[in-house]
Design a protein around this motif. Sequence first.
Motif, short mmCIF file in Angstrom:
data_model
loop_
_atom_site.label_atom_id
_atom_site.label_comp_id
_atom_site.label_asym_id
_atom_site.label_seq_id
_atom_site.Cartn_x
_atom_site.Cartn_y
_atom_site.Cartn_z
N ASP A 212 0.86 -1.18 0.00
CA ASP A 212 0.00 0.00 0.00
C ASP A 212 0.90 1.23 0.00
N ASP A 213 1.08 1.83 -1.18
CA ASP A 213 2.00 2.95 -1.33
C ASP A 213 1.28 4.28 -1.14
N THR A 214 2.01 5.28 -0.68
CA THR A 214 1.44 6.61 -0.53
C THR A 214 1.25 7.30 -1.88
N SER A 215 2.07 6.97 -2.86
CA SER A 215 2.05 7.68 -4.14
C SER A 215 1.13 7.01 -5.15
N PRO A 216 0.28 7.76 -5.83
CA PRO A 216 -0.52 7.20 -6.92
C PRO A 216 0.37 6.82 -8.10
N LEU A 237 3.81 13.19 3.03
CA LEU A 237 3.51 14.08 4.17
C LEU A 237 2.04 14.02 4.54
N VAL A 238 1.16 13.97 3.54
CA VAL A 238 -0.27 13.88 3.82
C VAL A 238 -0.58 12.62 4.63
N HIS A 239 0.13 11.53 4.32
CA HIS A 239 -0.11 10.25 4.99
C HIS A 239 0.92 9.98 6.10
N ILE A 293 -5.91 13.25 -3.29
CA ILE A 293 -5.26 13.13 -1.98
C ILE A 293 -5.45 14.41 -1.17
N LEU A 294 -5.31 15.56 -1.84
CA LEU A 294 -5.53 16.86 -1.19
C LEU A 294 -7.02 17.20 -1.29
N SER A 295 -7.84 16.36 -0.74
CA SER A 295 -9.29 16.49 -0.94
C SER A 295 -9.92 17.60 -0.11
N PHE A 296 -9.19 18.09 0.92
CA PHE A 296 -9.73 19.16 1.75
C PHE A 296 -8.57 19.89 2.44
N PRO A 297 -8.77 21.14 2.80
CA PRO A 297 -7.72 21.87 3.53
C PRO A 297 -7.45 21.19 4.88
N ASN A 298 -6.18 21.17 5.28
CA ASN A 298 -5.82 20.53 6.54
C ASN A 298 -4.80 21.40 7.28
#
Length: 626
Positions: A212-216, A237-239, A293-298
Amino acid sequence: MRSASICLLLGCIDVEKKVVHLQLFGHCLFMDGKRIEYRGEEALKEIERMTIMPDEIQKDTLKKILTKNGETEYLKKYMGVSRDISDFKSYVPVVTYKSFRPYIQRIMNGEDSSLLTGDPITEMLSSSGTSGGEPKLVPSIAEDLNRRTFFYNLILPIINQYVPGLDDGKAMCLYFVRTERSAPCGLPIRSVLTGYYKSKHFKCRVRIPFHDDTSPDPVILCNDINQSMYCQLLAGLVHRQQVCRLGAIFASAFLRSVSFLEQNWVNFCDDIRTGTLDPSITDPECRSSMMAILSFPNPTLAKEVEEICGQTSWKGILWRLWPRAKYIDAVLTGSMAQYIPALEFYTEGKIPLVSTMYASSECYFGVNLKPFCAPEDVSYTLVPNMGFFEFIPLGENGTLVMDIGKDEEVPKRKLVDLAKVKVGCYYELVVTNFSGLYRYRMGDVLQVTGFHNRAPQFRFICRRSVVLSVDSDKTSEEDLHKSVTVAKKLLEPYDALLAEYTTYADTSSLPGHYVLFWEIVYHNLVTQVDASVLQECCIAVEEKLDYVYRRCRTYDKSVGPLEIRVVKSGTFLALMDLFISQGGSISQYKTPRCITSASALELLNANVEASFFSPRYPTWINAVQF
């Protein structure tokens, strides 16, 4: 009773002498129509089976190669109609790449694959080694992808014995492709990793445990290295709280990514805070996959990353950013060992460094069964069904016992089989693969460190004749000499003479670069030449270095500008005195062309009068001439 032995991922099993065919679909093996899950426990059992009977598997592997490829022009030239192993060892020569190059040229120009292999060649792999200044092109067949997948599927089950739970998190493994091109016959020319990443085998990895990789995938397959690296690091970084392992193929590539992170972390934080993607990412597939992946501001995550990256020192930055990371996977042996101190700085010793495998474009060789050993203790157990392996005995320090040059034929009777090597001895590896290389000298120097069951384990020592390497570049003493010979002629109009030189690979900054120490003798009233002349000497050296070096400098930008450090008069006499004081013989002393001694490097740097860098990129053409 003989236990089951899986000879190939796509091949056959010998179960009590009954042959059963296997096929690969996704992450499963199908045997007689029945689905068999290929999971960790089965992989470990398979390693045990193979290492118990390596000699038998090696003989069976060679028989398969001779049966499959016996009608090729190359083998018929030496063996006629024979498929006998003893005839193969008696008549097929032990050779270097130049013996295969004419056949490969003919295939590239449209002749049939049967010149070298019984199966159709599906791609030409551009290796990191060079021949005549160009990358070696290695034939590859469809079945090779099955073998590579089988090999990869052994790695994580081995590691999972030491750090359980790898399938409960994500992997931030940094994968990069290179632009491919086409041969005159239409075959794709690409790196072995590019071919694998573009294959169905790689795309199906999501159905395999631990993958299960972080990168598409679109980010991994982006040809723009900077855009790909930006997106892969951002995804990591997101994950960050889910990442349980980090890695890249080479340590140099991983550290280059850390440097890229240091330069771009402010932008990453902005992207995460706003839920948008930096406008510099223009590749449409990258943008589309990253916006998912950047589906919403965080803003909370952005603040966490900002506080960690904004510290004065980046010591330990990796475990702070990825607190669940259990190890970093990268090649750390051979020339990559020079990057271990930098990795230890960024991990603060809290994330283990792991070298998992030994592989090349020509063949995948071995796995590290003790992945959490110290980097200097890494040994690889050769997987006996990957190819047929033989060994040229070397001297006590890895030098040839026999007076054999790197391009000369080796007496066939001198070779040793895999199961007959001896602990402590040094050997040069010779490989016969399924896709058209027979008794091919790899140029890799290995030392036997022990056995797992009956299978020998090897420590990688070096590439024969390679004196400098920073990334995938491999510069020999001969190439270095030719380059310096051309460059030093630029001094002659100024009545200046290059008296002596040596080199080392400086990896204290990223990217690493070549350093040449020059001692120059000036005639008449000239005390020094202009800086512009020494800069031109730098670029002259680079222009004469091989294709891979120039690609790394110009396209990959994984090697920095070459540097010439001019040292005081008498420095090389002091260097000789230093080596003699350490036990060297004055009658046999030769200036080392590459410095590995810390004390010698300290002496040279203490005597530097001036330093000059290459002022531009060397020329590089993204093509192979035939």
